[in-house]
Design a protein around this motif. Structure first.
Motif, PDB file in Angstrom:
ATOM      1  N   GLU A 226      -6.939  29.949 -26.309  1.00 21.55           N
ATOM      2  CA  GLU A 226      -6.265  28.743 -26.774  1.00 21.55           C
ATOM      3  C   GLU A 226      -4.805  28.775 -26.349  1.00 21.55           C
ATOM      4  O   GLU A 226      -4.125  29.782 -26.504  1.00 21.55           O
ATOM      5  CB  GLU A 226      -6.353  28.674 -28.306  1.00 21.55           C
ATOM      6  N   ASP A 227      -4.347  27.676 -25.778  1.00 19.34           N
ATOM      7  CA  ASP A 227      -2.950  27.565 -25.391  1.00 19.34           C
ATOM      8  C   ASP A 227      -2.149  27.152 -26.624  1.00 19.34           C
ATOM      9  O   ASP A 227      -2.234  26.009 -27.076  1.00 19.34           O
ATOM     10  CB  ASP A 227      -2.798  26.527 -24.277  1.00 19.34           C
ATOM     11  N   ILE A 228      -1.395  28.108 -27.152  1.00 21.68           N
ATOM     12  CA  ILE A 228      -0.616  27.811 -28.360  1.00 21.68           C
ATOM     13  C   ILE A 228       0.882  27.782 -28.048  1.00 21.68           C
ATOM     14  O   ILE A 228       1.702  27.850 -28.960  1.00 21.68           O
ATOM     15  CB  ILE A 228      -0.911  28.830 -29.474  1.00 21.68           C
ATOM     16  N   SER A 229       1.198  27.650 -26.774  1.00 22.12           N
ATOM     17  CA  SER A 229       2.609  27.712 -26.391  1.00 22.12           C
ATOM     18  C   SER A 229       3.425  26.603 -27.045  1.00 22.12           C
ATOM     19  O   SER A 229       4.575  26.828 -27.447  1.00 22.12           O
ATOM     20  CB  SER A 229       2.752  27.639 -24.869  1.00 22.12           C
ATOM     21  N   PHE A 230       2.823  25.405 -27.155  1.00 25.22           N
ATOM     22  CA  PHE A 230       3.562  24.300 -27.765  1.00 25.22           C
ATOM     23  C   PHE A 230       3.881  24.605 -29.223  1.00 25.22           C
ATOM     24  O   PHE A 230       4.954  24.269 -29.733  1.00 25.22           O
ATOM     25  CB  PHE A 230       2.767  22.999 -27.665  1.00 25.22           C
ATOM     26  N   ALA A 231       2.930  25.260 -29.922  1.00 34.90           N
ATOM     27  CA  ALA A 231       3.146  25.598 -31.323  1.00 34.90           C
ATOM     28  C   ALA A 231       4.182  26.720 -31.453  1.00 34.90           C
ATOM     29  O   ALA A 231       5.001  26.722 -32.374  1.00 34.90           O
ATOM     30  CB  ALA A 231       1.827  26.006 -31.967  1.00 34.90           C
ATOM     31  N   VAL A 232       4.143  27.662 -30.518  1.00 30.54           N
ATOM     32  CA  VAL A 232       5.127  28.747 -30.544  1.00 30.54           C
ATOM     33  C   VAL A 232       6.531  28.186 -30.292  1.00 30.54           C
ATOM     34  O   VAL A 232       7.508  28.610 -30.928  1.00 30.54           O
ATOM     35  CB  VAL A 232       4.770  29.823 -29.501  1.00 30.54           C
ATOM     36  N   ASP A 233       6.624  27.217 -29.375  1.00 30.43           N
ATOM     37  CA  ASP A 233       7.927  26.594 -29.114  1.00 30.43           C
ATOM     38  C   ASP A 233       8.465  25.911 -30.376  1.00 30.43           C
ATOM     39  O   ASP A 233       9.656  26.005 -30.693  1.00 30.43           O
ATOM     40  CB  ASP A 233       7.805  25.562 -27.981  1.00 30.43           C
ATOM     41  N   ALA A 234       7.579  25.213 -31.087  1.00 30.02           N
ATOM     42  CA  ALA A 234       8.002  24.543 -32.319  1.00 30.02           C
ATOM     43  C   ALA A 234       8.465  25.572 -33.347  1.00 30.02           C
ATOM     44  O   ALA A 234       9.473  25.367 -34.046  1.00 30.02           O
ATOM     45  CB  ALA A 234       6.852  23.716 -32.879  1.00 30.02           C
ATOM     46  N   LEU A 235       7.729  26.678 -33.437  1.00 27.64           N
ATOM     47  CA  LEU A 235       8.114  27.747 -34.363  1.00 27.64           C
ATOM     48  C   LEU A 235       9.469  28.330 -33.985  1.00 27.64           C
ATOM     49  O   LEU A 235      10.324  28.571 -34.847  1.00 27.64           O
ATOM     50  CB  LEU A 235       7.033  28.835 -34.362  1.00 27.64           C
ATOM     51  N   ARG A 236       9.677  28.530 -32.689  1.00 28.39           N
ATOM     52  CA  ARG A 236      10.944  29.108 -32.228  1.00 28.39           C
ATOM     53  C   ARG A 236      12.123  28.205 -32.599  1.00 28.39           C
ATOM     54  O   ARG A 236      13.173  28.682 -33.044  1.00 28.39           O
ATOM     55  CB  ARG A 236      10.881  29.326 -30.714  1.00 28.39           C
ATOM     56  N   HIS A 237      11.944  26.890 -32.443  1.00 33.75           N
ATOM     57  CA  HIS A 237      13.013  25.954 -32.797  1.00 33.75           C
ATOM     58  C   HIS A 237      13.326  26.021 -34.293  1.00 33.75           C
ATOM     59  O   HIS A 237      14.503  25.957 -34.701  1.00 33.75           O
ATOM     60  CB  HIS A 237      12.622  24.528 -32.400  1.00 33.75           C
ATOM     61  N   LEU A 238      12.287  26.125 -35.112  1.00 33.53           N
ATOM     62  CA  LEU A 238      12.514  26.208 -36.552  1.00 33.53           C
ATOM     63  C   LEU A 238      13.273  27.476 -36.919  1.00 33.53           C
ATOM     64  O   LEU A 238      14.194  27.457 -37.744  1.00 33.53           O
ATOM     65  CB  LEU A 238      11.171  26.164 -37.298  1.00 33.53           C
ATOM     66  N   VAL A 239      12.881  28.587 -36.311  1.00 33.59           N
ATOM     67  CA  VAL A 239      13.543  29.861 -36.603  1.00 33.59           C
ATOM     68  C   VAL A 239      14.990  29.827 -36.130  1.00 33.59           C
ATOM     69  O   VAL A 239      15.896  30.305 -36.822  1.00 33.59           O
ATOM     70  CB  VAL A 239      12.767  31.024 -35.953  1.00 33.59           C
ATOM     71  N   GLN A 240      15.228  29.239 -34.954  1.00 35.63           N
ATOM     72  CA  GLN A 240      16.591  29.138 -34.445  1.00 35.63           C
ATOM     73  C   GLN A 240      17.460  28.247 -35.335  1.00 35.63           C
ATOM     74  O   GLN A 240      18.683  28.386 -35.363  1.00 35.63           O
ATOM     75  CB  GLN A 240      16.571  28.590 -33.018  1.00 35.63           C
ATOM     76  N   SER A 241      16.797  27.350 -36.093  1.00 33.66           N
ATOM     77  CA  SER A 241      17.528  26.470 -37.015  1.00 33.66           C
ATOM     78  C   SER A 241      17.777  27.122 -38.367  1.00 33.66           C
ATOM     79  O   SER A 241      18.370  26.510 -39.258  1.00 33.66           O
ATOM     80  CB  SER A 241      16.758  25.161 -37.206  1.00 33.66           C
ATOM     81  N   GLY A 242      17.260  28.353 -38.513  1.00 35.67           N
ATOM     82  CA  GLY A 242      17.524  29.084 -39.742  1.00 35.67           C
ATOM     83  C   GLY A 242      16.329  29.336 -40.631  1.00 35.67           C
ATOM     84  O   GLY A 242      16.454  29.963 -41.687  1.00 35.67           O
ATOM     85  N   ALA A 243      15.145  28.851 -40.240  1.00 33.98           N
ATOM     86  CA  ALA A 243      13.950  29.061 -41.060  1.00 33.98           C
ATOM     87  C   ALA A 243      13.473  30.503 -40.960  1.00 33.98           C
ATOM     88  O   ALA A 243      13.658  31.162 -39.926  1.00 33.98           O
ATOM     89  CB  ALA A 243      12.836  28.107 -40.628  1.00 33.98           C
ATOM     90  N   ARG A 244      12.868  30.994 -42.018  1.00 32.81           N
ATOM     91  CA  ARG A 244      12.296  32.335 -41.995  1.00 32.81           C
ATOM     92  C   ARG A 244      11.002  32.322 -41.178  1.00 32.81           C
ATOM     93  O   ARG A 244      10.177  31.421 -41.342  1.00 32.81           O
ATOM     94  CB  ARG A 244      12.009  32.811 -43.414  1.00 32.81           C
ATOM     95  N   PRO A 245      10.805  33.308 -40.310  1.00 36.53           N
ATOM     96  CA  PRO A 245       9.663  33.275 -39.393  1.00 36.53           C
ATOM     97  C   PRO A 245       8.300  33.128 -40.067  1.00 36.53           C
ATOM     98  O   PRO A 245       7.481  32.322 -39.641  1.00 36.53           O
ATOM     99  CB  PRO A 245       9.769  34.619 -38.653  1.00 36.53           C
TER     100      PRO A 245
END
Length: 274
Positions: A226-245
């Motif tokens: 499964e290509d989950i790269s789009f979901a990982v990118d969304a997660l990365r943006h949230l973490v970079q904004s200060g969200a806990r991983p």
């Protein structure tokens, strides 16, 4: 004083599987709401006990029956809900009645007991740590592919008239997937056949008799990459904004249908469950 709704499982084949507690519920009740009054009447006859008032309660009249049964319980009646076999409300009528009683604050007593689903799951010798119940198998090819992509063990009912066709369709998609056909569970001619979907499709060609539960092993990670790269990118943006991983992974997983642990591992290289 209000009465009570008792959800009472009945044997899926072997009468000895009826618990003393379930027998007592059948004896002490005022009304039995049952799928088929003839079959429930026969159960009482075999148990050699006198049956109370039997009220038909099936898919076609469930919505119509619920208000009257709830009213009877509010007036003090003890109502017992049964299906033809197994646990009511699981691929059988019952949910609406349980929901209505819960909404009115009425007592709902659920008895543990026979279940073809749990029996087949354990008998299949397939993983039981994560599993899901699909009801009856769908008929569309795309839906079968969805089931075979599941990361959990899948349990499903199937008609004896369709099991040969369904196994052939499943085997055409994933012939090497481990599975089990559980037939006539707890009855005289009980049969549990284990093998791959391809092997089972060859074994169950032609006419098949009896009630059937099919159990299919979980998909392997390399079967359905499964290509989950789009979901990982969304997660990365949230973490970079200060969200806990971990928390962010759960949110993205809920929105995308991707497993939270897969997202967390892709982002951090660590397992979120540790």
């Amino acid at each position: 004083m209000a009465g009570r709704l008792t959800v009472c499982p009945t044997p899926i084949g072997n009468l000895e599987d009826l618990s003393p507690r379930a027998r007592r519920a059948l004896v002490e009740t005022d009304i039995v709401a049952c799928e088929d009054t003839r079959r429930t009447g026969l159960l009482y006859e075999r148990l050699e006990i006198e049956h109370p008032r039997l009220v038909s309660f099936h898919d076609a009249n469930e919505a119509e029956r619920v208000p009257g049964l709830v009213q009877q319980i509010e007036r003090g009646a003890r109502v017992t809900l049964t299906s033809d076999a197994g646990t009511p409300a699981v691929s059988d009528p019952g949910y609406r009645l349980v929901r209505a009683c819960a909404d009115r604050g009425l007592e709902v007593e659920v008895l543990p007991g026979p279940s073809a689903i749990i029996t087949a799951l354990v008998a299949s010798a397939l993983p039981v740590d994560r599993w899901r119940f699909e009801g009856f198998l769908p008929r569309r090819g795309g839906e079968l592919e969805r089931i075979l992509a599941a990361p959990e063990t899948v349990v499903a009912f199937e008609s004896p008239r369709r099991i040969s066709e369904s196994l052939a369709a499943l085997a055409a998609i994933a012939a090497d997937r481990p599975a089990a056909v559980c037939r006539e569970l707890s009855k005289l001619h009980e049969e549990v056949s284990r093998g791959t979907l391809g092997e089972l499709a060859r074994r169950y060609r032609g006419d098949v008799k009896g009630e059937i539960v099919l159990v299919i092993g979980p998909a392997l990670d390399d079967e359905h990459p499964e290509d989950i790269s789009f979901a990982v990118d969304a997660l990365r943006h949230l973490v970079q904004s200060g969200a806990r991983p971990r928390a962010a992974a759960s949110v993205v997983a809920a929105l995308t249908g991707t497993r939270a642990n897969d997202l967390y591992r892709a982002l951090t290289g660590r397992d979120a469950r540790r």
